[in-house]
Design a protein around this motif. Structure first.
Motif: not given
Lengths: 412, 412
Positions: A266, A270, A274, A286, A290
């Motif tokens: 992550a 992320v 993103c 999210a 996140i």
């Protein structure tokens, strides 16, 4: 009234079901020509629908679905010609054997019979649905939304005249002019004449068909599709797949609506994924993890996980394992298209085995769930139910089967 | 309560759907053994049902369907073992291709999910339905008639213990103990947990399922089957086929209920066929022409043509052409099994092409419409609907499909 439509469809179907491929193809090419030849008439009918829709305050994104223009009519005509050029699924012997007693048993593809297609405000569905039904030997009863009724009547008229000229009954294609809910409900209970109902539209329409119909329904089209980025994913590949699955065409059912990311990856994945989504104008709903890692997002609530946005919005959540991802998909998915991005062989296998959906992807965008992309040609929808057919519904899925058993006096 | 059953079935199904063939087969063989080992217990439960049924005045022909004995239990055990020995339909790749962009698309057979079987007073259906569902990876919810509830509970208990011992969740097989109509209706609307409803029983039960169910239904088993004796028939062959199709087992759905005879052959064929039927104890409900030629018959009325007698009764009518025969079958048939007896090539072709039924026979008895006779092994019923599957429903018809799409980063 609806009874009358059903009766006419059944009568037309008896002729159409045994029509030769060349007769059906001639009708399809004549439809294609007639659409172009009568484009002005169809466009002026369409203008009436569009004007009324705007007066009634329809949103412009929806008006866009309603509008026809010369290019769209030419695309419809090409659609009819493409279906003419496709293989005829009817009459195909799909299996056969001779039994020990000498009986010969052949399984042959036959039309389903009378198909009622219930749809919303896109007039091109009138053409698409009709030509697929015609080619597969099925009489079509078309019931579009009231917003497009003038356009639909014009298109149906053109088609009916063309198929009559080709030597088939005009009633192979009928448009229901009664666009009330009562009319639709009556159609859904016309078991004596209608063999299948196919709804094409949003979740509300599909739910109404499932709940009210006594005629068998093929559910199509709701897609709460997920992309799961495994801890062993290639982040660059994952980013490209997520952005494509979400942003290449957010309004369609095979678009990704929800992103799951393994916690071990992550921190790196992320921000990469993103920010690429944000660069494509996608809003991110999210979970807390996140949101903490990527503040340019809004906090999701429970309702987000089950939402099909059909828009530039995606929900995003961290999971601690592939099992948690599978459980989440089992709970919130609609059985349409689900994807894992991973380099790990065993994780990929577990995902494809355990996720129950029409299409399960490893390292490819969910946007491929489509009749054309699968090599099936034109489709009448994506089935998300398990009975009859699942995934893109091509011509061969608009058939039933019949056993033809030939003997020389065998008794049991 | 029914919600709870549904939830448990779905949870069991997640394990069963990916169980290996050898685990499922072990469970099936253990069921077979357990049935024989617990025969006394099942028989004493059955005795309670039989006693209650007789007290309530049940007809002896129906009591016969309810009664179990050691031979019937051994037959049930053999049924379970036969299903263990049959091919596992799950995991079979039914088609596949590599697309131009390198995506590999495979279509794989998967279980339907949770199947609810609704049936009447035959306790052996509890076993038959359960083992077919188990082998095809489907969790079964069994809802039998109240007349057989004690027997059904005993059989279900034995099966549940056996599959648990084999390492599968007991809830792969659940019996609904609530035998009220309200309970059945609730089951028919359990869309969240139940994927398919299969009714096994008479026309009333099937109608109730079609009308009340929001879960997809596979219609089975109503058979108003015809034998048409063409003017070019061999009368001796026709006689043997008609007598076999009617009298070899009149209570089953593939038995002939209606006889159509071409007028050009009637003078010779009617006495031959009708006296052979009478010799087999069959009563003839005849139209005026046949009644005049064969007075040992009663005059039919309009209601006879649509009646499934399931008894030693047949309706009989003279027609003037194969077209009239086809029209009559189209009007009154139930789409089960239809037969023509003829030596004429073109007439046979016309009949097989124009008659719309699960099985269309040329010169053979309708009694062959059966999973075993077709070489499919055990069947869960004969489908008379056009969606999903038609004709005998074997293991391979208790499956859905899933597309597994593997790529290397493809986007659209």
């Amino acid at each position: 009234m609806m009874q009358e439509i059903g009766k006419k469809a059944k009568a037309a179907e008896r002729i159409l079901s045994t029509a030769s491929t060349s007769t059906k193809n001639r009708a399809l090419y004549m439809i294609a020509d007639a659409l172009v030849a009568n484009a002005e008439q169809i466009l002026s009918a369409n203008m009436k629908d569009v004007r009324r829709a705007r007066l009634n305050g329809m949103k412009e994104t929806l008006v866009d679905r309603l509008i026809l223009n010369r290019a769209r009519i030419e695309a419809m005509a090409k659609g009819a010609a493409d279906v003419a050029a496709a293989d005829d699924p009817i009459g195909k012997v799909t299996s056969g054997s001779v039994r020990p007693n000498g009986l010969k048993i052949e399984k042959v593809a036959v039309p389903l019979g009378v198909i009622a297609v219930i749809y919303e405000a896109r007039p091109n569905v009138t053409l698409d649905a009709a030509v697929l039904c015609l080619k597969s030997g099925n009489a079509a009863i078309l019931r579009g939304g009231k917003e497009a009724i003038t356009s639909n009547m014009a298109i149906a008229n053109v088609m009916r005249k063309a198929i009559e000229k080709a030597g088939l009954p005009a009633d192979c294609i009928q448009l229901v002019e009664d666009t009330t809910h009562e009319g639709a409900n009556e159609l859904m209970r016309l078991n004596k004449y209608v063999d299948v109902i196919i709804p094409r539209g949003g979740a509300g329409l599909i739910k109404a068909c499932v709940e009210n119909s006594t005629v068998p329904v093929i559910e199509t089209g709701t897609g709460n599709c997920h992309v799961y980025v495994d801890k062993m994913a290639d982040i660059d590949m994952a980013t490209k797949i997520v952005v494509n699955a979400k942003a290449s065409r957010p309004s369609v059912c095979n678009a990704c609506e929800s992103l799951l990311i393994h916690e071990d990856i992550a921190r790196e994945a992320v921000p990469a994924i993103c920010s690429a989504l944000r660069a494509s104008r996608v809003l991110i709903h999210a979970d807390e993890k996140i949101h903490a890692m990527f503040p340019d997002s809004t906090l999701a609530d429970e309702s987000d996980w089950g939402t099909e946005y059909l828009d530039y919005i995606i929900s995003a959540k961290v999971v601690s394992s592939v099992d948690e991802a599978i459980d989440h998909i089992t709970k919130y998915g609609t059985g349409h298209s689900e994807c894992i991005v991973t380099n790990d062989y065993f994780t990929a296998n577990k995902f494809t085995k355990s996720v129950d959906a029409a299409a399960v992807y490893v390292n490819a965008s969910t946007r491929f769930t489509d009749g054309g992309e699968f090599g099936f040609g034109a489709e009448i929808g994506i089935s998300t139910q398990k009975l009859h057919a699942r995934g893109p519904l091509g011509l061969s899925n608009l058939t039933s089967e019949k056993y033809i058993v030939t003997g020389e006096g065998q008794i049991r």
